[in-house]
Design a protein around this motif. Structure first.
Motif, PDB file in Angstrom:
ATOM      1  N   GLN A 184      36.783  81.094  60.607  1.00 30.44           N
ATOM      2  CA  GLN A 184      35.729  80.994  61.615  1.00 30.44           C
ATOM      3  C   GLN A 184      36.192  80.178  62.816  1.00 30.44           C
ATOM      4  O   GLN A 184      35.944  80.550  63.967  1.00 30.44           O
ATOM      5  CB  GLN A 184      34.471  80.367  61.007  1.00 30.44           C
ATOM      6  N   LYS A 185      36.871  79.068  62.541  1.00 32.36           N
ATOM      7  CA  LYS A 185      37.389  78.242  63.636  1.00 32.36           C
ATOM      8  C   LYS A 185      38.406  79.011  64.472  1.00 32.36           C
ATOM      9  O   LYS A 185      38.376  78.957  65.704  1.00 32.36           O
ATOM     10  CB  LYS A 185      38.039  76.968  63.088  1.00 32.36           C
TER      11      LYS A 185
ATOM     12  N   LYS B 211      38.641  82.217  64.839  1.00 34.02           N
ATOM     13  CA  LYS B 211      37.937  83.262  65.588  1.00 34.02           C
ATOM     14  C   LYS B 211      37.344  82.695  66.876  1.00 34.02           C
ATOM     15  O   LYS B 211      37.479  83.295  67.941  1.00 34.02           O
ATOM     16  CB  LYS B 211      36.842  83.863  64.706  1.00 34.02           C
ATOM     17  N   VAL B 212      36.727  81.544  66.781  1.00 38.52           N
ATOM     18  CA  VAL B 212      36.144  80.900  67.964  1.00 38.52           C
ATOM     19  C   VAL B 212      37.234  80.499  68.949  1.00 38.52           C
ATOM     20  O   VAL B 212      37.136  80.769  70.149  1.00 38.52           O
ATOM     21  CB  VAL B 212      35.296  79.680  67.557  1.00 38.52           C
TER      22      VAL B 212
ATOM     23  N   THR C 230      37.315  80.282  54.564  1.00 37.60           N
ATOM     24  CA  THR C 230      36.309  80.874  55.452  1.00 37.60           C
ATOM     25  C   THR C 230      36.117  80.018  56.700  1.00 37.60           C
ATOM     26  O   THR C 230      36.060  80.541  57.819  1.00 37.60           O
ATOM     27  CB  THR C 230      34.974  81.048  54.711  1.00 37.60           C
ATOM     28  N   ARG C 231      36.033  78.698  56.506  1.00 40.26           N
ATOM     29  CA  ARG C 231      35.853  77.796  57.647  1.00 40.26           C
ATOM     30  C   ARG C 231      37.037  77.893  58.603  1.00 40.26           C
ATOM     31  O   ARG C 231      36.869  77.921  59.826  1.00 40.26           O
ATOM     32  CB  ARG C 231      35.666  76.359  57.155  1.00 40.26           C
TER      33      ARG C 231
END
Length: 64
Positions: free
Chosen positions: A54-55, A57-58, A50-51
């Motif tokens: 998220q990274k 995506k950013v 998940t992390r």
């Protein structure tokens, strides 16, 4: 160009994040098998996954 951007973004992740993504998406391994291979709990492997997403995506939203 997008492939280069994605490659750079993945390269900027931590090693364990890269490993989880590679095993999950390229090797089609189940999260419980990835967790066992890394010596972590299933929950921890999921957190790493998940992390990493998220990274990415950013990082990718910054380049679009």
């Amino acid at each position: 160009e997008m492939l280069d951007t994605l490659t750079e973004a993945i390269a900027s992740l931590r090693e364990n994040e890269q490993i989880v993504l590679s095993l999950y998406y390229q090797k089609d391994m189940k999260m419980k098998d990835i967790a066992a291979g890394l010596g972590v709990s299933h929950a921890r492997a999921s957190q790493i996954h998940t992390r990493a997403l998220q990274k990415l995506k950013v990082l990718l939203s910054d380049s679009i």
